[in-house]
Motif scaffolding. Structure first.
Motif, PDB file in Angstrom:
ATOM      1  N   ALA A 131     -10.171   3.166  -6.624  1.00 17.60           N
ATOM      2  CA  ALA A 131     -10.368   4.199  -7.643  1.00 17.60           C
ATOM      3  C   ALA A 131     -10.533   5.566  -6.979  1.00 17.60           C
ATOM      4  CB  ALA A 131     -11.589   3.866  -8.489  1.00 17.60           C
ATOM      5  N   THR A 132     -11.231   5.589  -5.827  1.00 17.91           N
ATOM      6  CA  THR A 132     -11.487   6.850  -5.140  1.00 17.91           C
ATOM      7  C   THR A 132     -10.189   7.431  -4.565  1.00 17.91           C
ATOM      8  OG1 THR A 132     -13.624   5.935  -4.566  1.00 17.91           O
ATOM      9  CG2 THR A 132     -13.000   7.937  -3.430  1.00 17.91           C
ATOM     10  N   ARG A 133      -9.335   6.561  -4.027  1.00 10.45           N
ATOM     11  CA  ARG A 133      -8.037   7.029  -3.501  1.00 10.45           C
ATOM     12  C   ARG A 133      -7.207   7.639  -4.629  1.00 10.45           C
ATOM     13  NH1 ARG A 133      -8.772   2.676   0.020  1.00 10.45           N
ATOM     14  NH2 ARG A 133      -7.901   1.174  -1.431  1.00 10.45           N
ATOM     15  N   ARG A 134      -7.292   7.018  -5.803  1.00 13.18           N
ATOM     16  CA  ARG A 134      -6.535   7.550  -6.942  1.00 13.18           C
ATOM     17  C   ARG A 134      -6.997   8.959  -7.305  1.00 13.18           C
ATOM     18  NH1 ARG A 134      -6.516   2.178  -8.958  1.00 13.18           N
ATOM     19  NH2 ARG A 134      -8.296   2.571 -10.281  1.00 13.18           N
ATOM     20  N   LEU A 135      -8.270   9.262  -7.008  1.00 12.02           N
ATOM     21  CA  LEU A 135      -8.795  10.618  -7.290  1.00 12.02           C
ATOM     22  C   LEU A 135      -8.405  11.617  -6.205  1.00 12.02           C
ATOM     23  CD1 LEU A 135     -12.423   9.761  -8.461  1.00 12.02           C
ATOM     24  CD2 LEU A 135     -10.509  10.495  -9.893  1.00 12.02           C
ATOM     25  N   GLY A 136      -7.660  11.136  -5.209  1.00 11.46           N
ATOM     26  CA  GLY A 136      -7.196  12.041  -4.160  1.00 11.46           C
ATOM     27  C   GLY A 136      -8.162  12.184  -2.991  1.00 11.46           C
ATOM     28  N   ILE A 137      -9.150  11.293  -2.891  1.00 11.16           N
ATOM     29  CA  ILE A 137     -10.049  11.314  -1.730  1.00 11.16           C
ATOM     30  C   ILE A 137      -9.592  10.191  -0.799  1.00 11.16           C
ATOM     31  CG2 ILE A 137     -12.444  11.036  -0.936  1.00 11.16           C
ATOM     32  CD1 ILE A 137     -12.391  13.361  -2.802  1.00 11.16           C
ATOM     33  N   PRO A 138      -9.013  10.521   0.363  1.00  9.68           N
ATOM     34  CA  PRO A 138      -8.555   9.462   1.259  1.00  9.68           C
ATOM     35  C   PRO A 138      -9.726   8.563   1.673  1.00  9.68           C
ATOM     36  CG  PRO A 138      -8.274  11.653   2.263  1.00  9.68           C
ATOM     37  CD  PRO A 138      -8.819  11.871   0.894  1.00  9.68           C
ATOM     38  N   THR A 139      -9.546   7.263   1.502  1.00 14.11           N
ATOM     39  CA  THR A 139     -10.641   6.326   1.764  1.00 14.11           C
ATOM     40  C   THR A 139     -10.103   5.082   2.460  1.00 14.11           C
ATOM     41  OG1 THR A 139     -11.726   7.072  -0.263  1.00 14.11           O
ATOM     42  CG2 THR A 139     -12.501   4.994   0.647  1.00 14.11           C
ATOM     43  N   ILE A 140     -10.734   4.723   3.565  1.00 17.44           N
ATOM     44  CA  ILE A 140     -10.375   3.485   4.257  1.00 17.44           C
ATOM     45  C   ILE A 140     -11.291   2.387   3.742  1.00 17.44           C
ATOM     46  CG2 ILE A 140     -10.372   2.316   6.498  1.00 17.44           C
ATOM     47  CD1 ILE A 140      -9.851   5.086   7.776  1.00 17.44           C
ATOM     48  N   THR A 141     -10.701   1.276   3.282  1.00 16.43           N
ATOM     49  CA  THR A 141     -11.532   0.162   2.829  1.00 16.43           C
ATOM     50  C   THR A 141     -11.869  -0.697   4.042  1.00 16.43           C
ATOM     51  OG1 THR A 141     -10.570   0.163   0.634  1.00 16.43           O
ATOM     52  CG2 THR A 141     -11.598  -1.880   1.339  1.00 16.43           C
ATOM     53  N   GLY A 142     -13.145  -0.732   4.388  1.00 14.69           N
ATOM     54  CA  GLY A 142     -13.544  -1.535   5.539  1.00 14.69           C
ATOM     55  C   GLY A 142     -14.920  -1.126   6.011  1.00 14.69           C
ATOM     56  N   PHE A 143     -15.435  -1.850   6.999  1.00 16.47           N
ATOM     57  CA  PHE A 143     -16.723  -1.512   7.598  1.00 16.47           C
ATOM     58  C   PHE A 143     -16.479  -0.576   8.781  1.00 16.47           C
ATOM     59  CE2 PHE A 143     -17.594  -5.489   5.375  1.00 16.47           C
ATOM     60  CZ  PHE A 143     -18.790  -5.185   4.745  1.00 16.47           C
ATOM     61  N   PHE A 144     -17.378   0.376   8.962  1.00 15.60           N
ATOM     62  CA  PHE A 144     -17.228   1.353  10.049  1.00 15.60           C
ATOM     63  C   PHE A 144     -17.617   0.695  11.381  1.00 15.60           C
ATOM     64  CE2 PHE A 144     -18.689   4.876  12.725  1.00 15.60           C
ATOM     65  CZ  PHE A 144     -17.629   5.771  12.590  1.00 15.60           C
ATOM     66  N   THR A 145     -16.681   0.628  12.301  1.00 17.71           N
ATOM     67  CA  THR A 145     -16.916  -0.007  13.607  1.00 17.71           C
ATOM     68  C   THR A 145     -16.427   0.951  14.700  1.00 17.71           C
ATOM     69  OG1 THR A 145     -14.702  -0.942  13.558  1.00 17.71           O
ATOM     70  CG2 THR A 145     -16.472  -2.325  12.666  1.00 17.71           C
ATOM     71  N   PRO A 146     -16.767   0.699  15.964  1.00 14.70           N
ATOM     72  CA  PRO A 146     -16.232   1.547  17.041  1.00 14.70           C
ATOM     73  C   PRO A 146     -14.706   1.534  17.045  1.00 14.70           C
ATOM     74  CG  PRO A 146     -18.061   0.235  17.861  1.00 14.70           C
ATOM     75  CD  PRO A 146     -17.767  -0.268  16.469  1.00 14.70           C
ATOM     76  N   GLY A 147     -14.109   0.379  16.726  1.00 14.42           N
ATOM     77  CA  GLY A 147     -12.640   0.301  16.696  1.00 14.42           C
ATOM     78  C   GLY A 147     -12.056   1.206  15.622  1.00 14.42           C
ATOM     79  N   LEU A 148     -12.695   1.197  14.451  1.00 12.24           N
ATOM     80  CA  LEU A 148     -12.211   2.057  13.370  1.00 12.24           C
ATOM     81  C   LEU A 148     -12.419   3.529  13.735  1.00 12.24           C
ATOM     82  CD1 LEU A 148     -10.963   2.270  10.568  1.00 12.24           C
ATOM     83  CD2 LEU A 148     -13.250   2.071   9.585  1.00 12.24           C
ATOM     84  N   ALA A 149     -13.564   3.821  14.359  1.00 13.96           N
ATOM     85  CA  ALA A 149     -13.839   5.203  14.786  1.00 13.96           C
ATOM     86  C   ALA A 149     -12.731   5.684  15.715  1.00 13.96           C
ATOM     87  CB  ALA A 149     -15.196   5.276  15.488  1.00 13.96           C
ATOM     88  N   GLU A 150     -12.323   4.791  16.606  1.00 10.58           N
ATOM     89  CA  GLU A 150     -11.262   5.123  17.569  1.00 10.58           C
ATOM     90  C   GLU A 150      -9.959   5.465  16.841  1.00 10.58           C
ATOM     91  OE1 GLU A 150     -10.909   6.131  21.057  1.00 10.58           O
ATOM     92  OE2 GLU A 150     -12.560   4.666  20.965  1.00 10.58           O
ATOM     93  N   SER A 151      -9.618   4.672  15.827  1.00 12.18           N
ATOM     94  CA  SER A 151      -8.345   4.948  15.157  1.00 12.18           C
ATOM     95  C   SER A 151      -8.442   6.196  14.272  1.00 12.18           C
ATOM     96  CB  SER A 151      -7.815   3.710  14.409  1.00 12.18           C
ATOM     97  OG  SER A 151      -8.511   3.537  13.220  1.00 12.18           O
ATOM     98  N   ILE A 152      -9.620   6.459  13.710  1.00  4.09           N
ATOM     99  CA  ILE A 152      -9.801   7.707  12.942  1.00  4.09           C
ATOM    100  C   ILE A 152      -9.660   8.907  13.892  1.00  4.09           C
ATOM    101  CG2 ILE A 152     -11.441   9.096  11.574  1.00  4.09           C
ATOM    102  CD1 ILE A 152     -12.634   6.453  10.531  1.00  4.09           C
ATOM    103  N   LEU A 153     -10.263   8.773  15.060  1.00  6.94           N
ATOM    104  CA  LEU A 153     -10.202   9.837  16.065  1.00  6.94           C
ATOM    105  C   LEU A 153      -8.749  10.141  16.448  1.00  6.94           C
ATOM    106  CD1 LEU A 153     -11.866  11.598  18.072  1.00  6.94           C
ATOM    107  CD2 LEU A 153     -11.785   9.683  19.665  1.00  6.94           C
ATOM    108  N   ALA A 154      -7.981   9.070  16.660  1.00 10.49           N
ATOM    109  CA  ALA A 154      -6.578   9.260  17.059  1.00 10.49           C
ATOM    110  C   ALA A 154      -5.789   9.969  15.962  1.00 10.49           C
ATOM    111  CB  ALA A 154      -5.950   7.895  17.373  1.00 10.49           C
ATOM    112  N   GLN A 155      -6.146   9.667  14.725  1.00 11.63           N
ATOM    113  CA  GLN A 155      -5.369  10.208  13.611  1.00 11.63           C
ATOM    114  C   GLN A 155      -5.840  11.583  13.131  1.00 11.63           C
ATOM    115  OE1 GLN A 155      -5.133   7.265  10.492  1.00 11.63           O
ATOM    116  NE2 GLN A 155      -3.345   8.299   9.622  1.00 11.63           N
ATOM    117  N   HIS A 156      -7.161  11.795  13.152  1.00 12.44           N
ATOM    118  CA  HIS A 156      -7.709  13.020  12.529  1.00 12.44           C
ATOM    119  C   HIS A 156      -8.430  13.938  13.505  1.00 12.44           C
ATOM    120  CE1 HIS A 156      -7.071  11.306   8.440  1.00 12.44           C
ATOM    121  NE2 HIS A 156      -7.331  10.171   9.045  1.00 12.44           N
ATOM    122  N   GLY A 157      -8.668  13.456  14.706  1.00  5.25           N
ATOM    123  CA  GLY A 157      -9.453  14.242  15.661  1.00  5.25           C
ATOM    124  C   GLY A 157     -10.947  14.010  15.454  1.00  5.25           C
ATOM    125  N   HIS A 158     -11.768  14.732  16.236  1.00  5.83           N
ATOM    126  CA  HIS A 158     -13.228  14.571  16.140  1.00  5.83           C
ATOM    127  C   HIS A 158     -13.740  15.047  14.775  1.00  5.83           C
ATOM    128  CE1 HIS A 158     -14.281  13.252  20.137  1.00  5.83           C
ATOM    129  NE2 HIS A 158     -13.446  14.129  20.660  1.00  5.83           N
TER     130      HIS A 158
END
Ligand SMILES: [Zn+2]
Length: 417
Positions: free
Chosen positions: A144-171
């Motif tokens: 529902a949140t993505r439909r409102l235009g707020i980019p949202t990753i469905t999942g638990f925040f982990t170091p691995g996810l942090a790493e991929s967010i960093l690669a894609q969006h920067g710090h």
């Protein structure tokens, strides 16, 4: 393995410092999952109950529940949505303004939120021209949140996810995490991810229910398995430091009956240490939040309150008075189980939320009906289980009082009006 054993495991070691010296300081009655309202079809299957004990770490003073329910069971189909409460929406708008004025993230700065729920907070940052990204395990809310235009990753925040967010969006210039750091068993992993993702001049801002408020206002009913940590500033400082983070603010806020807004930066970051941190430490010292005796005293206050309430309900029942409950928050499960408020004392419960109407309360299986039922079934007393909303409930149902009905408010002190 029983269903209860499959869902629940006992943690060993303090969640913040890893210390093995943990002392049980409060034993509440075991409860089923506090939000597990069942349908009529599910009434025959017994709901397992889980231990609800509170432990104090003898090394760092962190207060916590060690019996941990599988987080997928609790949060992947989470139904609590922040945006439905106007007060909460306003709170998050002020929160965004606070971050903007105090830490001035640049135009186009990147704001990430852990446990972003329905994007209520991120929307305010987006509207102020910042790039936003939410992370949340709740599948339906995330969609529902993505439909409102707020980019949202469905999942638990982990170091691995942090790493991929960093690669894609920067710090991230701001990482927010509200009403979520009390829900996570592996806080160490979350904080490793935060430390990786946070920009050297960025801030981590998080709000958690504050242990000082729980003790002061006897909010023992906020203890249930979704909340496994009862945070205070003393233990958080060394925990954050172990991840290279420095706590610079600890400001008390009203949310959820008393929370604390914490801000941390990378060690050596640009912001000065606020006076709120030492003020919080002084308060915690005065209240004795690291001392077991504080919780012994809390337990006896809970017992006294419980006795008064149950005696009142039994006396009324013996006089042939009929009692219904108002509101079915998760905390009502702790309240009812621990104090022994059974279906013999409470005939039915009414709620405004359509999600729970037509269902039955967790474990005790008291019918949950729409608020209209108080005018159709006409109980003599309404026990306000959502007692933090007692005033608006009493005002909204003045007609019930006018017809001779009375309200019972159980906490923070027993009141009949
Ligand atoms: Zn500890």
């Amino acid at each position: 393995m029983s269903p209860a054993e499959a869902l629940c495991r006992r943690r060993e070691g303090c969640r913040l410092c890893g210390g093995a010296g943990l002392r049980k300081v409060l034993s509440l009655a075991p409860i089923p999952l506090a939000n597990a309202f069942v349908t009529r079809e599910e009434l025959d299957s017994e709901q397992p109950r889980f231990p609800l004990d509170v432990w104090l770490c003898e090394s760092c003073g962190h207060v916590q529940v060690l019996d941990v329910i599988d987080s997928r069971v609790l949060f992947e189909h989470y139904v609590y949505v922040s945006g439905t409460s106007p007060a909460f929406v306003r709170h998050f708008e002020h929160y965004a303004d606070y971050v903007m004025s105090r830490f001035a993230p640049s135009a186009g700065a990147f704001v990430a939120e852990i446990g972003s729920n329905d994007g209520t907070l991120l929307k305010f940052f987006r509207d102020r021209g910042r790039r936003v990204l939410g992370v949340d395990p709740a599948q339906e809310i995330g969609e529902a949140t993505r439909r409102l235009g707020i980019p949202t990753i469905t999942g638990f925040f982990t170091p691995g996810l942090a790493e991929s967010i960093l690669a894609q969006h920067g710090h991230a210039d701001v990482i927010a995490a509200n009403n979520v750091l009390a829900h996570i068993d592996d806080l160490d992993s979350v904080m490793r991810g935060v430390a990786r993702l946070l920009a050297p001049s960025g801030v981590l801002v998080f709000e958690v229910a504050y242990l000082a408020d729980l003790v002061e206002k006897i909010r023992f009913d906020t203890i249930y398995h979704e909340h496994i940590d009862y945070h205070s500033i003393g233990p958080l400082i060394p925990f954050l430091a172990s991840h290279g983070l420095q706590l610079i603010e600890a400001i008390r806020v009203d949310t959820h009956g008393g929370s604390v807004r914490c801000v941390a930066q990378c060690r050596g970051g640009p912001f000065p240490l606020g006076a709120s941190v030492s003020a919080a430490l002084r308060l915690e010292e005065e209240m004795g939040l690291k001392r077991p005796e504080t919780y012994v005293a809390l337990a006896s206050r809970i017992e006294k309150l419980g006795k008064e309430l149950v005696t009142l309900l039994r006396t009324l029942a013996a006089q042939g008075k009929r009692i219904a409950g108002f509101g079915a928050p998760a905390k009502a499960t702790t309240l009812m189980y621990h104090l022994g408020i059974t279906p013999e004392l409470v005939e039915f419960i009414v709620v405004d939320s359509p999600l729970k109407q037509g269902r039955f309360s967790p474990g005790m299986h008291i019918p949950v009906l729409p608020a209209q039922a108080i005018y159709e079934r006409r109980p003599d007393y309404l026990l306000i289980l959502a007692w933090n909303f007692a005033r608006p409930i009493v005002e909204k149902h003045a007609a019930f009082a006018k017809a001779g009905g009375r309200f019972i408010i159980p906490l923070p002190s027993l009141e009949v009006i």
